[in-house]
Design an enzyme around this catalytic site. Structure first.
Site, PDB file in Angstrom:
ATOM      1  N   LYS A  79       0.841  -1.223   0.000  1.00 11.52           N
ATOM      2  CA  LYS A  79       0.000   0.000   0.000  1.00 11.52           C
ATOM      3  C   LYS A  79       0.868   1.262   0.000  1.00 11.52           C
ATOM      4  CE  LYS A  79      -2.186  -0.726   3.846  1.00 11.52           C
ATOM      5  NZ  LYS A  79      -1.615  -2.007   4.265  1.00 11.52           N
ATOM      6  N   ARG A 115      -8.598   1.578   9.727  1.00  8.07           N
ATOM      7  CA  ARG A 115      -8.170   0.197   9.905  1.00  8.07           C
ATOM      8  C   ARG A 115      -9.154  -0.585  10.769  1.00  8.07           C
ATOM      9  NH1 ARG A 115      -2.394   0.724   9.208  1.00  8.07           N
ATOM     10  NH2 ARG A 115      -1.308  -1.252   9.377  1.00  8.07           N
ATOM     11  N   ARG A 172      11.546  -6.992   3.772  1.00 10.17           N
ATOM     12  CA  ARG A 172      11.474  -5.551   3.494  1.00 10.17           C
ATOM     13  C   ARG A 172      12.581  -4.764   4.203  1.00 10.17           C
ATOM     14  NH1 ARG A 172       5.843  -2.496   4.182  1.00 10.17           N
ATOM     15  NH2 ARG A 172       5.920  -3.191   6.343  1.00 10.17           N
ATOM     16  N   ARG A 231      12.183  -2.510   9.663  1.00  8.54           N
ATOM     17  CA  ARG A 231      11.240  -1.978  10.648  1.00  8.54           C
ATOM     18  C   ARG A 231      11.091  -2.960  11.802  1.00  8.54           C
ATOM     19  NH1 ARG A 231       5.984  -0.056   7.317  1.00  8.54           N
ATOM     20  NH2 ARG A 231       5.032  -1.128   9.058  1.00  8.54           N
ATOM     21  N   ARG A 256       0.467  -8.662  13.496  1.00 12.11           N
ATOM     22  CA  ARG A 256      -0.120  -7.689  12.561  1.00 12.11           C
ATOM     23  C   ARG A 256      -1.109  -8.361  11.614  1.00 12.11           C
ATOM     24  NH1 ARG A 256       5.035  -5.526   9.950  1.00 12.11           N
ATOM     25  NH2 ARG A 256       3.720  -4.267   8.611  1.00 12.11           N
TER      26      ARG A 256
HETATM   27  P1  ADP Z   1       1.631  -1.815   7.629  1.00 16.41           P
HETATM   28  O1  ADP Z   1       0.393  -1.561   6.823  1.00 16.41           O
HETATM   29  O2  ADP Z   1       2.756  -2.239   6.785  1.00 16.41           O
HETATM   30  O3  ADP Z   1       1.402  -2.667   8.825  1.00 16.41           O
HETATM   31  P2  ADP Z   1       1.646   0.916   8.677  1.00 16.41           P
HETATM   32  O4  ADP Z   1       2.806   1.786   8.432  1.00 16.41           O
HETATM   33  O5  ADP Z   1       0.375   1.287   8.025  1.00 16.41           O
HETATM   34  O6  ADP Z   1       2.171  -0.504   8.267  1.00 16.41           O
HETATM   35  O7  ADP Z   1       1.359   0.818  10.258  1.00 16.41           O
HETATM   36  C1  ADP Z   1       2.348   0.427  11.179  1.00 16.41           C
HETATM   37  C2  ADP Z   1       1.730   0.272  12.558  1.00 16.41           C
HETATM   38  O8  ADP Z   1       1.216   1.555  13.009  1.00 16.41           O
HETATM   39  C3  ADP Z   1       0.541  -0.675  12.670  1.00 16.41           C
HETATM   40  O9  ADP Z   1       0.941  -2.008  12.835  1.00 16.41           O
HETATM   41  C4  ADP Z   1      -0.150  -0.112  13.923  1.00 16.41           C
HETATM   42  O10 ADP Z   1       0.523  -0.477  15.108  1.00 16.41           O
HETATM   43  C5  ADP Z   1       0.034   1.385  13.759  1.00 16.41           C
HETATM   44  N1  ADP Z   1      -1.104   1.988  13.014  1.00 16.41           N
HETATM   45  C6  ADP Z   1      -1.004   2.683  11.843  1.00 16.41           C
HETATM   46  N2  ADP Z   1      -2.204   3.096  11.428  1.00 16.41           N
HETATM   47  C7  ADP Z   1      -3.099   2.645  12.338  1.00 16.41           C
HETATM   48  C8  ADP Z   1      -4.517   2.744  12.472  1.00 16.41           C
HETATM   49  N3  ADP Z   1      -5.253   3.386  11.536  1.00 16.41           N
HETATM   50  N4  ADP Z   1      -5.104   2.154  13.524  1.00 16.41           N
HETATM   51  C9  ADP Z   1      -4.381   1.514  14.457  1.00 16.41           C
HETATM   52  N5  ADP Z   1      -3.051   1.386  14.407  1.00 16.41           N
HETATM   53  C10 ADP Z   1      -2.397   1.939  13.364  1.00 16.41           C
END
Ligand code: ADP
Length: 273
Positions: free
Chosen positions: A63, A142, A181, A214, A225
């Site tokens: 994404k 999310r 990654r 990361r 996750r």
């Molecule tokens: P990915 O989609 O690769 O898991 P993101 O960069 O979108 O990575 O998010 C990393 C982390 O940040 C998530 O695993 C969560 O802990 C937190 N996070 C990000 N956006 C949200 C959200 N909208 N709601 C809850 N937690 C979030």
């Protein structure tokens, strides 16, 4: 049935647009709590009918990469909630609110940050959503609660989403992408030790900075996750399908191939409305 109507239409710049001007998204990444003089490096171009997109998909489907590429094609702002948390994590301890410190702990474990914290963060940056250039939301919403909050905000502002793009990929490929990654600490370019290795191990091809893994791409956090995605985020597919906004894209292949699939779908949407 729904009060969210799809506003579509390809802005003139859609086809062939490949802007090299990169917005540093300072206002989104830092938020109003920080130095209020912080401004984005580029002012969004005003569009009559801007794209307002949500990107859905399990962690690792790409994404973030697609959001970057779409940002250049559509001239909209890339708004990633994960990037806001990561930017906050780099600030000195004393600059972090207790809620942000707690949020970073959830993130390190691979768990979702509570809705109240996430919504507070998005709400205080809502001018990035209502801006005239449109947006590409990556990592938000999310949960169903977050999706409802976004819907309410959009309705209050008399705005509508153009589409919600759901990126689909088999589980084994997701795990391979996440564990391999590597991200550039400076320009945020993403590589994969298997599929898309950098020319020199551990060094970014674009800016020469160091690549890092990361914390939440470690195997134990990946499992957490993916479970959180299945439990909390997958139900959004149905939610947006019911609102007539869902567009599915197969996330296999190179980033450019996936981008072509995505823009083909968006062009179809624009033609059909
Ligand atoms: P990915 O989609 O690769 O898991 P993101 O960069 O979108 O990575 O998010 C990393 C982390 O940040 C998530 O695993 C969560 O802990 C937190 N996070 C990000 N956006 C949200 C959200 N909208 N709601 C809850 N937690 C979030």
């Amino acid at each position: 049935m729904t009060s969210v109507t799809a506003s579509r239409g390809i802005p003139r710049k859609f086809v062939g647009m490949n802007s090299t001007v990169k917005n540093d998204r300072i206002e989104w990444l830092q938020g109003p709590a920080s130095d209020s003089s912080a401004k984005c490096s580029t002012v969004p171009v005003e569009h009559k009918n801007p794209w307002r997109l949500v990107l859905l998909g399990a962690p690792g489907v790409g994404k973030g990469t697609q959001a970057e590429l779409l940002t250049q094609r559509l001239d909209a702002c890339h708004l990633s909630t994960g990037d806001v948390f990561r930017a906050a994590g780099k600030r000195p301890d004393c600059d972090q609110s207790p809620a942000m410190k707690a949020a970073l702990e959830y993130m390190r474990r691979g768990e979702l940050v509570p809705d109240s914290t996430v919504w507070e963060m998005v709400r205080e940056r809502s001018h990035c959503l209502v801006g005239c250039g449109g947006f590409i939301l990556d990592g938000f919403p999310r949960t169903l609660g977050q999706a409802e909050s976004l819907k309410e905000l959009m309705e209050q502002e008399s705005l509508s989403l153009s589409a919600v793009i759901n990126y689909e990929l088999p589980l084994d490929e997701i795990v391979q992408r996440l564990s391999g990654r590597r991200t550039c600490e400076k320009c945020k370019a993403v590589f994969n030790v298997k599929d898309r290795p950098p020319k020199v191990e551990g060094v970014c091809d674009h800016c020469g900075a160091r690549l890092f893994q990361r914390e939440d791409d470690r195997p134990e956090a990946i499992t957490v996750r993916l479970e959180a995605y299945e439990r909390s985020t997958a139900p959004l597919i149905e939610f947006y399908k019911n609102l007539g906004l869902l567009v599915s894209v197969v996330a296999k292949g190179s980033p450019d191939e996936i981008l072509v699939r995505t823009t083909d779908q968006l062009e179809k949407l624009a033609v059909n409305t």
